[in-house]
Design an enzyme around this catalytic site. Structure first.
Site, short mmCIF file in Angstrom:
data_model
loop_
_atom_site.label_atom_id
_atom_site.label_comp_id
_atom_site.label_asym_id
_atom_site.label_seq_id
_atom_site.Cartn_x
_atom_site.Cartn_y
_atom_site.Cartn_z
N LEU A 178 37.76 25.02 36.01
CA LEU A 178 38.69 25.87 35.24
C LEU A 178 38.02 27.17 34.80
O LEU A 178 38.66 28.23 34.78
CB LEU A 178 39.20 25.09 34.02
CG LEU A 178 39.91 23.77 34.32
CD1 LEU A 178 40.49 23.16 33.05
CD2 LEU A 178 41.00 23.96 35.37
N ASP A 232 26.60 29.54 31.93
CA ASP A 232 26.66 28.15 32.40
C ASP A 232 25.24 27.62 32.56
O ASP A 232 24.26 28.38 32.52
CB ASP A 232 27.41 28.09 33.75
CG ASP A 232 28.06 26.73 34.02
OD1 ASP A 232 27.31 25.73 34.06
OD2 ASP A 232 29.28 26.65 34.19
N SER A 269 42.24 19.59 25.71
CA SER A 269 42.72 18.64 26.72
C SER A 269 43.91 17.94 26.10
O SER A 269 44.00 17.83 24.86
CB SER A 269 41.64 17.60 27.03
OG SER A 269 42.21 16.46 27.68
N TYR A 329 35.52 12.04 23.70
CA TYR A 329 36.19 13.20 24.33
C TYR A 329 37.41 13.61 23.50
O TYR A 329 37.60 14.79 23.19
CB TYR A 329 36.58 12.81 25.75
CG TYR A 329 37.12 13.95 26.58
CD1 TYR A 329 36.30 14.99 26.99
CD2 TYR A 329 38.46 13.97 26.97
CE1 TYR A 329 36.80 16.03 27.77
CE2 TYR A 329 38.96 14.99 27.75
CZ TYR A 329 38.13 16.02 28.15
OH TYR A 329 38.62 17.05 28.92
N LYS A 382 38.00 17.18 21.51
CA LYS A 382 39.09 18.08 21.86
C LYS A 382 40.08 18.22 20.70
O LYS A 382 40.68 19.28 20.51
CB LYS A 382 39.80 17.60 23.13
CG LYS A 382 38.89 17.58 24.36
CD LYS A 382 38.33 18.95 24.68
CE LYS A 382 37.62 19.00 26.03
NZ LYS A 382 37.10 20.34 26.34
N1 LIG Z 1 39.79 19.06 35.09
C1 LIG Z 1 40.69 18.58 34.28
O1 LIG Z 1 41.63 17.90 34.69
C2 LIG Z 1 40.60 18.87 32.79
C3 LIG Z 1 41.63 18.36 31.97
C4 LIG Z 1 41.60 18.61 30.61
C5 LIG Z 1 40.57 19.35 30.09
N2 LIG Z 1 39.58 19.82 30.87
C6 LIG Z 1 38.51 20.59 30.21
O2 LIG Z 1 38.35 21.84 30.86
C7 LIG Z 1 36.99 22.25 30.77
C8 LIG Z 1 36.48 22.56 32.16
O3 LIG Z 1 36.55 21.38 32.92
P1 LIG Z 1 36.40 21.37 34.52
O4 LIG Z 1 37.31 20.34 35.01
O5 LIG Z 1 36.48 22.75 35.02
O6 LIG Z 1 34.92 20.77 34.62
P2 LIG Z 1 33.68 21.15 35.57
O7 LIG Z 1 32.73 20.02 35.41
O8 LIG Z 1 34.17 21.54 36.91
O9 LIG Z 1 33.09 22.47 34.87
C9 LIG Z 1 32.46 22.42 33.61
C10 LIG Z 1 31.35 23.45 33.61
O10 LIG Z 1 30.75 23.43 32.32
C11 LIG Z 1 29.34 23.53 32.49
N3 LIG Z 1 28.66 22.96 31.31
C12 LIG Z 1 28.59 21.65 30.95
N4 LIG Z 1 27.85 21.53 29.84
C13 LIG Z 1 27.45 22.78 29.49
C14 LIG Z 1 26.65 23.30 28.44
N5 LIG Z 1 26.10 22.51 27.50
N6 LIG Z 1 26.45 24.63 28.39
C15 LIG Z 1 26.98 25.46 29.34
N7 LIG Z 1 27.73 25.02 30.37
C16 LIG Z 1 27.96 23.70 30.43
C17 LIG Z 1 29.05 22.77 33.76
O11 LIG Z 1 27.80 23.15 34.31
C18 LIG Z 1 30.22 23.16 34.63
O12 LIG Z 1 29.94 24.33 35.39
C19 LIG Z 1 36.24 21.11 30.09
O13 LIG Z 1 36.12 21.42 28.70
C20 LIG Z 1 37.15 19.93 30.28
O14 LIG Z 1 36.99 18.98 29.25
C21 LIG Z 1 39.56 19.60 32.22
#
Ligand SMILES: NC(=O)c1ccc[n+]([C@@H]2O[C@H](COP(=O)([O-])OP(=O)(O)OC[C@H]3O[C@@H](n4cnc5c(N)ncnc54)[C@H](O)[C@@H]3O)[C@@H](O)[C@H]2O)c1
Length: 253
Positions: A17, A36, A146, A159, A163
């Site tokens: 995202l 990141d 989320s 989680y 959130k």
């Molecule tokens: N994918 C989904 O369906 C979904 C649904 C609801 C919420 N979310 C939320 O959206 C956000 C992005 O999720 P995503 O699916 O893109 O995940 P992803 O794992 O593809 O990307 C997350 C990114 O965050 C980085 N990251 C993790 N810990 C970190 C830290 N301490 N400092 C800096 N960077 C850090 C990771 O390296 C990664 O590049 C998250 O907060 C997740 O909880 C995702």
């Protein structure tokens, strides 16, 4: 708010995202800095977007302060910040091995909730130094929650708590930062196809998609980016958490 040449910070921009948000902001003309932990992928995306990559752990005060200083040096004071960095490990309150180790709960809160606040406090301080536009607007902060903030499934206690905290900060922060001309909104995604999700076996992905009323498919990161674009553009959106979830209401498990 106009995007043209506005310094924008996207945490978690090396994946999923956050990458979708970084691409949308760059396409609209912002100067994007990706914060990141994933250096290789982050560098590659930043290069492609004509932006910069800065290694940053959102849960660390020192790391984030240094990252903001590095981005400011190159792009100037941040006007848009999108916090997408996050982790989603599963774990029950009492599992097969006994009660959840407190450190596991703490880790998720540190990254997802404390990290979101860490980025918000530093972004707001920088945004407040910028020249306001005709509306008095100086900056826009967007965090990522989320739908688990509302319908946490079994195994999502940490989680959901993290959130839920992000959702609860949104109106409070919008109220407090209004005097500086800074808007604060949160996106609560449902199910999106990102590396966080694509690790699941195909049948799990299919069964998850089948629970979505309409459309019956996982979202794409560019559809998350579309909402980031709209939140930045529309000056009336403030203090709100927007569900982006195909009308999904998650079941207990
Ligand atoms: N994918 C989904 O369906 C979904 C649904 C609801 C919420 N979310 C939320 O959206 C956000 C992005 O999720 P995503 O699916 O893109 O995940 P992803 O794992 O593809 O990307 C997350 C990114 O965050 C980085 N990251 C993790 N810990 C970190 C830290 N301490 N400092 C800096 N960077 C850090 C990771 O390296 C990664 O590049 C998250 O907060 C997740 O909880 C995702």
């Amino acid at each position: 708010m106009d995007f043209k040449d506005v310094p924008a910070i996207v945490t978690g921009g090396a994946s999923g995202l956050g990458e979708g948000a970084a691409r949308a902001l760059a396409a609209a003309g912002a100067k994007v800095a990706i914060f990141d932990l994933q250096e290789e992928r982050g560098q590659a995306i930043a290069e492609e977007l004509g932006g910069i990559f800065v290694r940053c752990d959102v849960s660390s005060a020192e790391s984030a302060e240094a990252a903001f200083a590095a981005a400011r040096e190159v792009h100037g004071a941040c006007g848009i910040a999108v916090n997408c960095a996050g982790i989603a490990p599963a774990g029950k309150i009492v599992g097969k091995e006994g009660p959840m180790p407190l450190a596991d709960f703490d880790k998720v809160i540190q990254v997802n909730l404390v990290g979101s606040f860490n980025i918000m406090r530093l972004a707001a301080a920088e945004m407040a130094t910028r020249e306001p536009n005709a509306d008095g607007e100086r900056g826009v902060f967007i965090s990522t929650a989320s739908i688990a903030a509302y319908e946490g499934q079994i195994g999502q206690v940490a989680y959901s708590a993290s959130k839920g905290g992000v959702v609860a900060m949104t109106l409070q922060a919008a109220r407090e930062l209004a005097r500086s001309g800074i808007r604060v909104n949160t996106i609560a995604p449902g199910l999106f196809m990102t590396p966080m999700m694509s690790g699941f076996p195909q049948e799990v992905q299919d069964s998850l998609a089948a629970t979505l009323p309409f459309p019956q498919r996982l979202g794409n990161p560019d559809e998350y980016g579309m909402l980031v674009d709209q939140i930045v553009r529309n000056p009336l959106l403030n203090g709100e958490t927007i569900r982006l979830d195909c009308a999904l209401r998650m079941a207990p498990k």
